[in-house]
Write an enzyme that holds these catalytic residues in place. Structure first.
Site, PDB file in Angstrom:
ATOM      1  N   GLY A 142       6.087  10.577 -45.933  1.00  0.00           N
ATOM      2  CA  GLY A 142       4.756  11.434 -45.448  1.00  0.00           C
ATOM      3  C   GLY A 142       4.525  11.529 -43.902  1.00  0.00           C
ATOM      4  O   GLY A 142       3.738  12.261 -43.655  1.00  0.00           O
ATOM      5  N   GLU A 143       4.838  10.383 -43.354  1.00  0.00           N
ATOM      6  CA  GLU A 143       4.457  10.396 -42.109  1.00  0.00           C
ATOM      7  C   GLU A 143       5.441  11.388 -40.883  1.00  0.00           C
ATOM      8  O   GLU A 143       6.622  11.177 -41.380  1.00  0.00           O
ATOM      9  CB  GLU A 143       4.660   9.005 -41.456  1.00  0.00           C
ATOM     10  N   SER A 144       4.831  11.949 -40.133  1.00  0.00           N
ATOM     11  CA  SER A 144       5.422  12.796 -39.327  1.00  0.00           C
ATOM     12  C   SER A 144       6.685  12.147 -38.431  1.00  0.00           C
ATOM     13  O   SER A 144       7.774  12.868 -38.435  1.00  0.00           O
ATOM     14  CB  SER A 144       4.702  13.874 -38.464  1.00  0.00           C
TER      15      SER A 144
ATOM     16  N   LYS B 176       8.315   9.348 -39.197  1.00  0.00           N
ATOM     17  CA  LYS B 176       9.468   9.141 -39.960  1.00  0.00           C
ATOM     18  C   LYS B 176      10.315  10.322 -40.476  1.00  0.00           C
ATOM     19  O   LYS B 176      11.535  10.239 -40.130  1.00  0.00           O
ATOM     20  CB  LYS B 176       9.094   8.545 -41.482  1.00  0.00           C
ATOM     21  N   ILE B 177       9.627  11.408 -40.855  1.00  0.00           N
ATOM     22  CA  ILE B 177      10.576  12.580 -40.863  1.00  0.00           C
ATOM     23  C   ILE B 177      11.251  12.960 -39.680  1.00  0.00           C
ATOM     24  O   ILE B 177      12.264  13.516 -39.837  1.00  0.00           O
ATOM     25  CB  ILE B 177       9.293  13.687 -41.451  1.00  0.00           C
TER      26      ILE B 177
END
Length: 1409
Positions: free
Chosen positions: A599-601, A603-604
């Site tokens: 969910g964390e940007s 990490k994406i």
């Protein structure tokens, strides 16, 4: 090769050109062709000239043109007719075929002829083709055959009425098939062949609305065409799938080859396209084609191609590619969306494809199993579950099981196909219903096919040890993508496969741990050596990439962590993907299917950056759309946003294509990406959403285009399917994988079904499992046998005996289970371990129910209380219990004819029966007894020599525990005694059969015996009694063996077991004294020289002594002891002490006659010479192994001799206290004689003389004095008192005699001698002052005897200068004072010179005295 006589220069068959008869035959042949052609021309002219329908003629436009055209056709026919019989025409085989074909072909292609004319022309051409007037080498043949094809495919039907059109179409079908089947078809081009097939298929489509005859003929013709075309595929040149050669080159190079493989490729592609697979996005779930008949027919044609082409298809890559991609895609798509007929045909095609092309279809076959067969077998599609036969047909293939296991179940990145198939078959089969459905029967049949196949493949000449099946997993070895060539080194390959399977099992466990706790999962990876130590990023990446059922959320979270190691794992993770030639959205879908984006940007972003880098690297090799990896990264974000926009129901206003293109302008290094590329991405995302899986259970359950595209790409890189033969090791591993659920299913089916055939097949499956279990899988067979034992109804603890007998007599299932269990024990007993316990319980239950036949149980012959001969085979009648007598006759050679269920099962098991059928017996009990006879229970125990060590130990342990009462319930004491005796008889038979390996199993037997003796339900009396007798019989067996086979250690263990039993109840020997005495006497009489151990002698002589106390055993026991002590060499230092102890017991026994006791005492006294002999020879007797001889120390030898002597005199001392005077007196005399005999022969150690006096002679005198005083004070014991007084007198006399003999040796130790002398004087004083009776009167005998004895001793002491006045010691003064105290009357005589003594000295002496 020589040309046939009837073939001309043009290659056509012609009549022979020789004269005479041959010339006449040729003319007749030519004449026949001429007549046939003349007939067809005449028919055509008649049809054309026949009047037409007036109405039709007036209404047809252009009638005059039609007449004119017909006249031309008539002239053409007439012109041809004039040539038929022309003398200068020449041979028909040398003419241009168009000469006689063109008149008919013109009519076929004419628009203005009637249907009758067209039909007649078609028939004429068909006749010419069938007559084979022209061949492939005939001049003009190529043009002629193509003209025929052109005419047929362009046949005009304008003037044909619907009623006659069907007949023309039928004629066209016949002609098309005839053309392709003719030899001249070799001259046809690929286009012509495709045109023929296309025309035929058009007629097939038209026939759907016509009559059944046309429809059937069209379908058959299409099949015939496909058969004719593809039957030549094996003769085709290998093709690489590219363009074929030009027609000119083909004509030049290959006169004997037909059309090329290209037409076959085109036709096959066309046939596959008929299935018309819809994209999943466009088709609704469960959508089925509207024209099912067309699909079924297309599948039939495809199957025909596969069957005809066989493995030659693999030589043509283009054909193989169609199978790999299009065909399998269609098969899988429709496999779950079709009716039963189509599904059956799909299974047949897949089966043929597996059979011929499995080397090239590894991933496709896996997908077919996963998405079609397994899914349908699970019951997801209702009635199609009945088609479990599709799975069974695969299982019947000779090597299918092992190949599927190796290629899928052992591959870490592949699906467990075999496990899933077996699980589904078991689940379907054990859901029994009544009546049994075909689905259940097919599933059960499939399970048995697998079990039998494994059993047939696992057979080897000799079973291996368990160590041979171990896999070396001591260090990390990479296993994810490694390959091993099976052909280079088969043994290494097998080990490689086994290692991969073990790693895969551990991998699944690790996945389970990781889903619950990430840290524990990583720890398990290291512990199980699935990753190196320390872990490397590549191994962790492979774990995430290829392990199924991992939580995709946790994978995404791990990959997004910014830690250095996690970033390396992410990098390695993306390296496992191949994106070359793949469009971006497809690559992104494939990537995101393996995990869920966190969910964390941040990490994406990190994950998409790594993906973009990998995608950019691989795209740059062939495509230069993107200027940098940043472009890919931006476009990935854009696609994810587009996916959310298009497929999120909360977004009301959807993005348009133009907006998407506008949003991505100038991102490619300041330039735009191609509009077509962006448009394709937009439509792909909008029509097919990118699915983001959010859990481990989110696996692909439906086939989609993205999955199939990835599969086809992977199939070019994946390891090919490995065909393999059955291998012992692999078959064993396969069964381990499926054993749990398959064994349980087999038991459940046998328990629930009432169908005779299924019961029979269950038994067959049981036998196959027994065959498999021989190779280190005994626990599996134990489990199944224990379950089948319950089905015999013999182990029901709540059923009464009558209920069990009724059930056993009237139901087939208990009988089959009983027969199966005991037959397994006969044939595969070596594979049985824990199940022996249940089988023994069944056997004992049969015995209590009196269902064992007379040949097995005989009340007249018992083994528990036996009169045993040398071989241990003669039995005497038992007072209680039953014995076992096994028949020695061999089974009959002739197999009888039996009927019924049990009879068929008997035949199946190859058991021989008696002459009468079991079903012809006159009573239920006879039926039961005959069934038990077929079980051949006797051979189970008589043939235990073939059992391996572990199985034998488990069998003995099971019988021991049953005898000890574990699991047994007895209604009466007699029943318990009979059962225990029966068990010990079985144990004896087993031991007797295995006496050649006593030493290998007796230690475990002893341990089991110790455990059984500690059971809380143990009743010591019958158990110990029967055990004692059985063990003594074993001892007889042991001692009867030749000396070279006897084992001292084994003898020690055997007598330890006997003593263990004895400790359970000290009275057991008395309870079975006759049997024990008989066995003991036998051993000591016949095998005494074979007894080697101290424990053996101790036990045997102790048993002889105890059992000899009984009057019925006394005589033979004493006789045995006398023989033992009189024969040379039987008494040794090992058994001397025990012989003396036994002799004492018999001599002192009340029931012993005086002469017997005297004889024994004499033998005891004479035995002192052996002690002297052993002492002189330093205890080195030949033929004996003494514990004392282990040391050569003289002191030890002396001590040993002294100990044996003390045993002897101590036994005589105890004998001197018996009630009978004769025995007492003889014992006293013998004791004295023993001391006197050893005085000069035995070398005594320092202090041993005084010690022997104190322990034996002084003790004897003290005891006799005490007995005399005791008797004197009892009323009516005057005679006993006088008798004891006489014995005491003899004891004192022997005391003096022995003292005088040993006096000098005793005096050698002054300090010790003084104490010894005072003790002697004290006893003289006690005897002389003994007060007898209530009055306390002294003994006249002692008053007279003691002074005389004192006088004698002191005179001898003075003479030997042992007692000397003034020698520096106080011995003279002490003796003087004591004589004055004891016998004053002789003081003056012995000490005349001493008138007075120092008062203080006298006081001290008296105090000490």
């Amino acid at each position: 090769m020589a040309r046939p006589a009837d073939e001309d220069d043009a290659g056509n068959r012609s009549p022979p050109a020789c004269g005479g008869r041959v010339h006449r035959d040729r003319r007749l042949h030519e004449l026949g062709i001429s007549c046939a052609l003349n007939t067809e021309v005449g028919m055509m002219l008649a049809v054309i000239r026949s009047p037409t329908d007036a109405t039709a003629a007036t209404t047809l436009p252009g009638g005059s043109e039609t007449d004119s055209h017909n006249s031309l056709l008539v002239k053409s026919l007439q012109s041809f007719r004039s040539l038929i019989f022309h003398p200068l025409r020449g041979s028909w085989y040398s003419l241009d075929p168009m000469l006689y074909l063109s008149p008919f072909l013109d009519i076929i292609q004419s628009d203005d002829v009637t249907s009758a004319s067209t039909n007649a022309s078609l028939y004429a051409v068909l006749k010419i083709i069938r007559l084979e007037i022209f061949g492939e080498l005939t001049a003009g043949a190529r043009e002629a055959i193509h003209a025929v094809v052109l005419a047929i495919t362009n046949c005009r039907l304008e003037l044909t009425d619907p009623a006659s059109e069907d007949s023309i179409l039928l004629r066209i079908l016949q002609l098309l098939v005839a053309v392709v089947r003719s030899k001249t078809s070799a001259l046809l081009t690929d286009h012509a062949i495709c045109t023929i097939v296309s025309s035929c298929f058009q007629i097939v489509q038209q026939s759907a609305t016509r009559g059944d005859l046309l429809q059937h003929s069209a379908h058959q013709s299409m099949l015939d065409l496909i058969e004719a075309v593809y039957s030549r595929l094996p003769d085709m040149r290998f093709s690489d799938g590219g363009s074929t050669e030009s027609s000119a080159e083909a004509e030049e190079k290959s006169l004997h080859f037909s059309y090329t493989a290209q037409c076959m490729i085109d036709i096959f592609y066309f046939l596959c396209s008929l299935l018309n697979v819809e994209e999943p996005a466009e088709a609704e779930a469960g959508d089925v084609s509207s024209n099912e008949e067309d699909q079924l027919f297309a599948l039939l044609l495809i199957n025909s191609v596969v069957e005809l082409g066989r493995d030659s298809i693999s030589h043509h890559p283009a054909l193989l590619h169609i199978i790999q991609d299009d065909l399998f895609h269609h098969l899988i798509h429709y496999g779950t969306r079709c009716g039963l007929r189509i599904f059956s045909m799909i299974c047949n095609i897949a089966f043929n494809l597996y059979h011929f092309f499995r080397r090239f279809l590894r991933l496709q076959l896996e997908a077919f199993f996963k998405f079609v067969l397994i899914k349908i077998a699970k019951g997801s599609y209702g009635s199609q579950l009945q088609e479990a036969a599709g799975v069974v047909s695969f299982c019947r293939q000779p090597n299918f099981i092992i190949e599927i296991y190796v290629n899928y179940d052992c591959d870490p990145i592949r699906h467990n196909v075999l496990e899933e198939i077996v699980r589904i078959l078991c689940k379907t089969a054990d859901s029994m219903s009544n009546p049994i459905s075909s689905m259940q029967f097919q599933a059960f049949e499939g399970l048995l096919v697998i079990i039998h196949d494994i059993a047939n493949g696992i057979e080897i000449c000799e079973a291996l040890s368990l160590d041979a099946y171990k896999i070396d997993d001591s260090e990390f070895k990479s296993f994810w993508l490694e390959h091993c060539d099976a052909h280079k080194d088969p043994e290494s390959w097998v080990e490689f496969v086994r290692m991969r399977k073990m790693k895969k099992k551990k991998m699944m466990i690790a996945a389970n741990h990781y889903n619950r706790n990430e840290k524990k999962g990583m720890d398990f990876l290291s512990i199980s050596r699935l990753v190196p130590s320390p872990p490397d990023p590549k191994s962790i990446a492979y774990f995430f990439r290829y392990t199924p059922r991992l939580d995709k959320n946790k994978i995404g979270d791990y990959l997004g962590i910014p830690d250095g190691f996690n970033v390396k794992v992410l990098k390695e993770f993306t390296q496992t993907f191949e994106f070359e030639g793949v469009i971006l959205d497809t690559a992104l879908r494939t990537f995101l299917e393996t995990f869920r984006l966190p969910g964390e940007s941040q990490k994406i972003q990190r994950i998409l950056e790594t993906f973009s880098e990998r995608y950019y690297e691989q795209q740059q090799q062939k495509c230069e759309i993107f200027t940098s990896k940043d472009v890919v990264f931006i476009l990935c974000y854009s696609l994810i946003m587009l996916n959310t926009d298009q497929h999120n129901p909360q977004v009301k206003k959807k993005m348009t294509e133009e907006e998407f293109i506008k949003n991505n302008r100038a991102i490619n290094g300041g330039m735009d990406l191609p509009r077509e590329y962006l448009s394709e991405l937009f439509h792909s995302i909008s029509t097919n959403a990118i699915t983001l899986h959010d859990s481990s259970s989110a696996v692909i359950s439906e086939l989609n285009s993205n999955f199939w595209a990835n599969l086809i790409k992977q199939s070019t890189l994946a390891e090919p399917f490995i065909p393999c033969e059955k291998n012992h090791m692999l078959c064993r591993e396969v069964f381990i994988t499926i054993s749990g659920i398959s064994v349980a299913t087999l038991f459940i089916i046998f328990e629930q079904t009432e169908d005779e055939n299924m019961l029979q097949e269950c038994i067959e499956g049981l036998f196959s499992i027994a065959r498999i279990a021989r190779y280190g899988l005994e626990d599996i067979l134990d489990e199944l046998l224990s379950c089948f034992c319950k089905l015999t109804t013999l182990l029901n603890p709540y059923a009464a005996a009558e209920e069990i007998i009724f059930s056993f007599s009237n139901e087939a299932k208990p009988k089959m289970a009983t027969l199966a269990v005991f037959t397994i024990a006969n044939k595969f007993g070596g594979s049985i371990r824990g199940a022996w316990r249940s089988m023994i319980d069944c056997l004992l239950k049969l015995k209590r129910l009196k269902l064992l036949p007379p040949t097995l149980i005989e009340t007249s012959g018992c083994a528990t209380e036996a009169n045993i001969d040398d071989g241990g085979s003669r039995h005497s009648k038992s007072e209680s219990g039953f014995g076992v007598i096994f028949p020695s006759c061999s089974p009959a050679n002739d197999r009888p004819n039996v009927s019924g269920l049990v009879g068929r099962f008997t035949q199946l098991l190859s058991l021989e029966t008696g002459a009468d059928s079991m079903l012809n017996a006159t009573s239920e009990m006879e039926n039961n007894l005959k069934l038990i006879q077929q079980c051949r229970i006797d051979s189970i125990f008589m043939e235990t020599a073939r059992l391996p060590q572990e199985s034998l130990q488990n069998l003995i342990r099971a019988i021991l525990f049953a005898a000890a009462g574990k699991g047994q319930k007895f209604s009466t004491a007699l029943e318990e005694e009979e059962t225990v005796g029966f068990c010990w008889d079985l144990i004896f038979i087993i031991i007797k059969t295995n006496r050649h390996r006593f030493a290998t199993f007796w230690m475990q037997f002893h341990e089991s015996l110790a455990l059984a003796s500690q059971l809380p339900l143990l009743s010591p009396c019958p158990f110990a009694e029967k055990a004692m007798v059985a063990l003594l019989r074993v001892a007889i067996l042991l001692f009867s063996e030749p000396p070279r086979l006897q084992d001292r250690q084994l003898e020690e263990m055997l007598f330890k077991s006997i003593n263990l039993i004895w400790k359970l109840d000290k009275d057991i020997v008395d309870a079975c004294n006759e049997s024990v005495a008989e066995a003991t006497v036998k051993i000591l009489s016949l095998y005494a020289r074979s007894v080697q151990t101290v424990l053996g002698w101790k036990t045997l002589l102790h048993l002889l002594s105890v059992t000899g106390r009984h009057p019925e055993n006394f005589d033979r026991a004493v006789e045995t002891l006398v023989i033992l002590m009189t024969e040379t060499g039987l008494v040794t230092r090992n058994n001397y002490a025990f012989c003396i102890e036994a002799a004492f017991g018999f001599a002192a026994l009340k029931i012993s006659p005086v002469e017997k006791s005297s004889q024994i005492l004499q033998l005891m006294a004479d035995s002192v010479k052996w002690i002297i002999q052993w002492q002189k020879s330093s205890f080195n007797d030949s033929g004996s192994s003494n514990t004392y001889s282990n040391s050569s120390s003289t002191e030890e030898n002396l001590r040993a001799a002294t100990n044996l002597f003390m045993k002897l005199v101590e036994a005589l001392r105890k004998t001197s206290l018996v009630r009978r005077e004769e025995i007492r007196n003889q014992a006293v005399m013998a004791l004295g004689r023993c001391f006197l005999d050893v005085a000069d022969e035995l070398e005594w150690t320092t202090g041993s003389h005084a010690s022997s006096f104190n322990l034996v002679i002084f003790a004897m005198v003290d005891d006799l004095h005490e007995k005399m005083v005791e008797y004197s004070r009892r009323e009516g014991m005057e005679r006993e008192t006088r008798s004891m007084e006489g014995t005491l007198k003899m004891a004192l006399e022997q005391l003096v005699e022995v003292y005088l003999c040993f006096m000098l040796r005793l005096a050698a130790d002054p300090g010790g001698f003084r104490i010894f002398w005072l003790g002697l004087l004290r006893r003289m004083d006690t005897c002389i002052k003994a007060s007898l009776g209530e009055e306390g009167m002294p003994s006249p005998v002692m008053q007279e005897l003691v002074p005389e004895l004192l006088r004698r001793m002191i005179l001898q002491m003075k003479e030997k200068e042992v007692l000397v006045q003034g020698d520096g010691s106080d011995l003279w003064e002490v003796t003087n004072i004591q004589i004055q105290w004891i016998a004053p009357s002789i003081k003056e005589e012995l000490f005349p010179e001493d008138k007075s003594l120092n008062g203080s000295l006298i006081g001290t002496i008296n105090a000490n005295f």
